[in-house]
Design an enzyme around this catalytic site. Structure first.
Site, short mmCIF file in Angstrom:
data_model
loop_
_atom_site.label_atom_id
_atom_site.label_comp_id
_atom_site.label_asym_id
_atom_site.label_seq_id
_atom_site.Cartn_x
_atom_site.Cartn_y
_atom_site.Cartn_z
N HIS A 133 -0.82 -9.56 5.52
CA HIS A 133 0.33 -10.45 5.71
C HIS A 133 -0.01 -11.54 6.73
O HIS A 133 0.33 -12.70 6.52
CB HIS A 133 1.53 -9.66 6.25
CG HIS A 133 2.11 -8.65 5.30
ND1 HIS A 133 2.33 -7.34 5.66
CD2 HIS A 133 2.52 -8.75 4.01
CE1 HIS A 133 2.88 -6.69 4.64
NE2 HIS A 133 2.99 -7.52 3.62
N LYS A 175 10.80 1.30 -1.99
CA LYS A 175 9.50 1.62 -1.39
C LYS A 175 9.57 2.66 -0.26
O LYS A 175 8.61 2.78 0.50
CB LYS A 175 8.86 0.33 -0.86
CG LYS A 175 8.37 -0.59 -1.97
CD LYS A 175 7.54 -1.71 -1.41
CE LYS A 175 6.93 -2.57 -2.49
NZ LYS A 175 6.24 -3.73 -1.91
N ARG A 216 -3.00 -10.49 -4.44
CA ARG A 216 -4.20 -9.72 -4.12
C ARG A 216 -5.05 -9.53 -5.36
O ARG A 216 -6.10 -10.11 -5.52
CB ARG A 216 -3.80 -8.36 -3.54
CG ARG A 216 -3.31 -8.46 -2.12
CD ARG A 216 -2.54 -7.26 -1.71
NE ARG A 216 -1.27 -7.20 -2.43
CZ ARG A 216 -0.32 -6.32 -2.18
NH1 ARG A 216 -0.51 -5.40 -1.28
NH2 ARG A 216 0.81 -6.34 -2.85
P1 ADP Z 1 7.40 -6.95 -1.32
O1 ADP Z 1 8.21 -5.69 -1.31
O2 ADP Z 1 8.23 -8.20 -1.42
O3 ADP Z 1 6.25 -6.93 -2.27
P2 ADP Z 1 5.41 -6.72 0.78
O4 ADP Z 1 5.62 -6.66 2.26
O5 ADP Z 1 4.74 -5.55 0.14
O6 ADP Z 1 6.83 -7.00 0.17
O7 ADP Z 1 4.60 -8.02 0.40
C1 ADP Z 1 5.09 -9.30 0.73
C2 ADP Z 1 4.17 -10.34 0.14
O8 ADP Z 1 2.92 -10.27 0.80
C3 ADP Z 1 3.87 -10.16 -1.34
O9 ADP Z 1 3.72 -11.44 -1.91
C4 ADP Z 1 2.56 -9.43 -1.36
O10 ADP Z 1 1.82 -9.71 -2.54
C5 ADP Z 1 1.90 -10.06 -0.15
N1 ADP Z 1 0.90 -9.17 0.42
C6 ADP Z 1 1.03 -7.91 0.82
N2 ADP Z 1 -0.15 -7.41 1.29
C7 ADP Z 1 -1.03 -8.42 1.17
C8 ADP Z 1 -2.42 -8.54 1.45
N3 ADP Z 1 -3.15 -7.54 1.90
N4 ADP Z 1 -2.99 -9.72 1.18
C9 ADP Z 1 -2.27 -10.74 0.67
N5 ADP Z 1 -0.98 -10.69 0.37
C10 ADP Z 1 -0.36 -9.55 0.62
#
Ligand code: ADP
Length: 159
Positions: free
Chosen positions: A17, A41, A90
């Site tokens: 993030h 989740k 990703r």
């Molecule tokens: P959501 O429940 O909206 O998917 P997340 O916190 O899991 O929330 O992810 C938020 C955003 O950050 C999403 O667009 C996800 O693809 C992106 N994201 C999460 N982990 C990574 C990572 N390791 N690298 C790049 N983007 C990421």
């Protein structure tokens, strides 16, 4: 002034993030990182806790505001005058869901573009879900999340 929103559950915030936040800041002046509930989740942190953690780990990055929102992302984006939604991509596995969401959001509000950012390859396999699994099993999280996050996770599991 270019404003964008980076929405997500951030449960918890990871180096992936943070990588996306820093990249997005290169193309917009102000980035709202907006936390939303995602009960599907099985969260370990409450939304206020996630907001607090994000504030701590982005303290030294200019042009970033941490906020939360409930309801439709598009309503929130319009409220803060965002021109773009930032999402991280990703692997191929992210694509279908992100594609569906981006096109749905475009139908709901044609004035907001979705921009996908790719993290550094060293973070491209990282997910909050994986972090939660490792945390539950007592593994070392230092390659994946900032130290303050590790401390908060440890405290959580003691409770
Ligand atoms: P959501 O429940 O909206 O998917 P997340 O916190 O899991 O929330 O992810 C938020 C955003 O950050 C999403 O667009 C996800 O693809 C992106 N994201 C999460 N982990 C990574 C990572 N390791 N690298 C790049 N983007 C990421």
């Amino acid at each position: 002034m270019k404003i964008a929103v980076y929405p997500g559950s951030f449960d918890p915030v990871t180096f992936g993030h943070l990588d996306v936040i820093k990249r997005a800041r290169k193309i917009v002046d102000l980035l709202y990182v907006a936390v939303t509930e995602n009960p599907v989740k099985e969260p370990i942190f409450s939304v206020p806790e996630r907001v607090e953690l994000l504030k701590e780990v982005t303290r030294d990055i200019d042009g970033v505001k941490i906020d939360r929102f409930d309801g439709l992302l598009i309503h929130y984006a319009n409220k803060i005058n965002a021109e773009a939604i930032i999402r991280g991509l990703r692997a191929v596995s992210d694509f279908e869901y992100e594609f569906q969401m981006a096109l749905t959001n475009r139908k709901l509000s044609d004035n907001i573009e979705t921009i996908f950012m790719m993290p550094s390859e060293s973070y491209s396999y990282l997910s909050s879900t994986m972090i939660k699994e490792i945390a539950k099993l007592g593994g070392d999280l230092s390659h994946f999340v900032p130290q303050v996050v590790i401390e908060k996770i440890k405290k959580k599991y003691k409770e």
